[in-house]
Design a protein around this motif. Sequence first.
Motif, PDB file in Angstrom:
ATOM      1  N   SER A 132       0.850  -1.194   0.000  1.00 48.98           N
ATOM      2  CA  SER A 132       0.000   0.000   0.000  1.00 48.98           C
ATOM      3  C   SER A 132       0.886   1.245   0.000  1.00 48.98           C
ATOM      4  N   PRO A 133       0.369   2.357  -0.526  1.00 49.73           N
ATOM      5  CA  PRO A 133       1.149   3.600  -0.498  1.00 49.73           C
ATOM      6  C   PRO A 133       1.546   4.009   0.925  1.00 49.73           C
ATOM      7  N   MET A 134       0.703   3.730   1.886  1.00 50.36           N
ATOM      8  CA  MET A 134       1.012   4.082   3.274  1.00 50.36           C
ATOM      9  C   MET A 134       2.218   3.291   3.777  1.00 50.36           C
ATOM     10  N   MET A 135       2.271   2.002   3.476  1.00 49.21           N
ATOM     11  CA  MET A 135       3.412   1.185   3.890  1.00 49.21           C
ATOM     12  C   MET A 135       4.698   1.696   3.247  1.00 49.21           C
ATOM     13  N   LYS A 136       4.630   2.058   1.989  1.00 49.41           N
ATOM     14  CA  LYS A 136       5.816   2.574   1.303  1.00 49.41           C
ATOM     15  C   LYS A 136       6.280   3.885   1.919  1.00 49.41           C
ATOM     16  N   LEU A 137       5.337   4.743   2.263  1.00 50.27           N
ATOM     17  CA  LEU A 137       5.661   6.051   2.813  1.00 50.27           C
ATOM     18  C   LEU A 137       6.376   5.936   4.156  1.00 50.27           C
ATOM     19  N   PHE A 138       5.845   5.109   5.047  1.00 56.46           N
ATOM     20  CA  PHE A 138       6.397   5.037   6.393  1.00 56.46           C
ATOM     21  C   PHE A 138       7.560   4.072   6.537  1.00 56.46           C
ATOM     22  N   LEU A 139       7.567   3.017   5.770  1.00 57.55           N
ATOM     23  CA  LEU A 139       8.520   1.963   6.050  1.00 57.55           C
ATOM     24  C   LEU A 139       9.524   1.687   4.941  1.00 57.55           C
ATOM     25  N   GLY A 140       9.398   2.336   3.801  1.00 56.99           N
ATOM     26  CA  GLY A 140      10.350   2.120   2.728  1.00 56.99           C
ATOM     27  C   GLY A 140      10.175   0.768   2.075  1.00 56.99           C
ATOM     28  N   SER A 141      11.027   0.463   1.134  1.00 55.60           N
ATOM     29  CA  SER A 141      10.934  -0.782   0.399  1.00 55.60           C
ATOM     30  C   SER A 141      12.292  -1.107  -0.189  1.00 55.60           C
ATOM     31  N   VAL A 142      12.718  -2.361  -0.036  1.00 56.24           N
ATOM     32  CA  VAL A 142      13.986  -2.799  -0.615  1.00 56.24           C
ATOM     33  C   VAL A 142      13.938  -2.632  -2.127  1.00 56.24           C
ATOM     34  N   ALA A 143      12.853  -3.111  -2.742  1.00 48.32           N
ATOM     35  CA  ALA A 143      12.721  -3.017  -4.198  1.00 48.32           C
ATOM     36  C   ALA A 143      12.717  -1.562  -4.652  1.00 48.32           C
ATOM     37  N   GLN A 144      11.980  -0.726  -3.952  1.00 46.15           N
ATOM     38  CA  GLN A 144      11.902   0.682  -4.339  1.00 46.15           C
ATOM     39  C   GLN A 144      13.266   1.349  -4.266  1.00 46.15           C
ATOM     40  N   GLN A 145      14.022   1.084  -3.211  1.00 48.00           N
ATOM     41  CA  GLN A 145      15.347   1.686  -3.088  1.00 48.00           C
ATOM     42  C   GLN A 145      16.288   1.184  -4.176  1.00 48.00           C
ATOM     43  N   LEU A 146      16.222  -0.107  -4.500  1.00 45.23           N
ATOM     44  CA  LEU A 146      17.067  -0.643  -5.564  1.00 45.23           C
ATOM     45  C   LEU A 146      16.719  -0.035  -6.911  1.00 45.23           C
ATOM     46  N   ILE A 147      15.434   0.071  -7.203  1.00 39.39           N
ATOM     47  CA  ILE A 147      15.001   0.636  -8.482  1.00 39.39           C
ATOM     48  C   ILE A 147      15.491   2.072  -8.616  1.00 39.39           C
ATOM     49  N   LEU A 148      15.451   2.824  -7.533  1.00 40.27           N
ATOM     50  CA  LEU A 148      15.862   4.225  -7.581  1.00 40.27           C
ATOM     51  C   LEU A 148      17.373   4.419  -7.553  1.00 40.27           C
ATOM     52  N   ASP A 149      18.102   3.565  -6.828  1.00 43.19           N
ATOM     53  CA  ASP A 149      19.523   3.820  -6.585  1.00 43.19           C
ATOM     54  C   ASP A 149      20.513   2.903  -7.290  1.00 43.19           C
ATOM     55  N   ALA A 150      20.068   1.805  -7.872  1.00 41.27           N
ATOM     56  CA  ALA A 150      21.001   0.866  -8.490  1.00 41.27           C
ATOM     57  C   ALA A 150      21.661   1.483  -9.726  1.00 41.27           C
ATOM     58  N   PRO A 151      22.975   1.295  -9.875  1.00 43.53           N
ATOM     59  CA  PRO A 151      23.688   1.846 -11.022  1.00 43.53           C
ATOM     60  C   PRO A 151      23.580   0.967 -12.280  1.00 43.53           C
ATOM     61  N   CYS A 152      22.800  -0.098 -12.197  1.00 42.16           N
ATOM     62  CA  CYS A 152      22.638  -1.019 -13.332  1.00 42.16           C
ATOM     63  C   CYS A 152      21.143  -1.321 -13.499  1.00 42.16           C
TER      64      CYS A 152
END
Length: 158
Positions: A132-152
């Motif tokens: 849910s958007p609420m879970m992403k907002l408060f607790l982050g996400s491994v997948a979300q961080q990888l998608i945003l920060d991975a150099p590949c």
Amino acid sequence: MTDFYSTTAPVAAREFVVAESADVDAAGAAIVVACLPGNSGQAVLEEAVRESVYRGSRSVPAALHVVSYRSDTAAAPGQSEKADADAIGAQLAEAGIEYRVYRAGTEPAEQLLGLIESTGAELVAISVRRRSPMMKLFLGSVAQQLILDAPCPVLTVK
């Protein structure tokens, strides 16, 4: 966990190694995989094996560097069991893929980003699930961080 404004140093991955094949360092290419046990983990491993064969040379598939973690709750990843790592290693050995399996630390996303950097990985494969958007907002996400920060490139498997 990090927020949008702070960064942490990559986690040293060697101390988290649980299982590895003999010639993992001889493979020319590397793929990093984030693996949860269960159906989503199985699906991401199968796709990573396909990519390993595709991206490797004719005689040597790309090595898979797998971070295995359990999800204690919908929001907090936890360390995996040794049995999970052994099962992943057996599956990859049967497929003829060189591998190194790591247990997850307290910050799997940072660990995966550090692993990408240290191995020179050309791809990251990760399973995703609906949050849910609420879970992403408060607790982050491994997948979300990888998608945003991975150099590949990041391969997401659902």
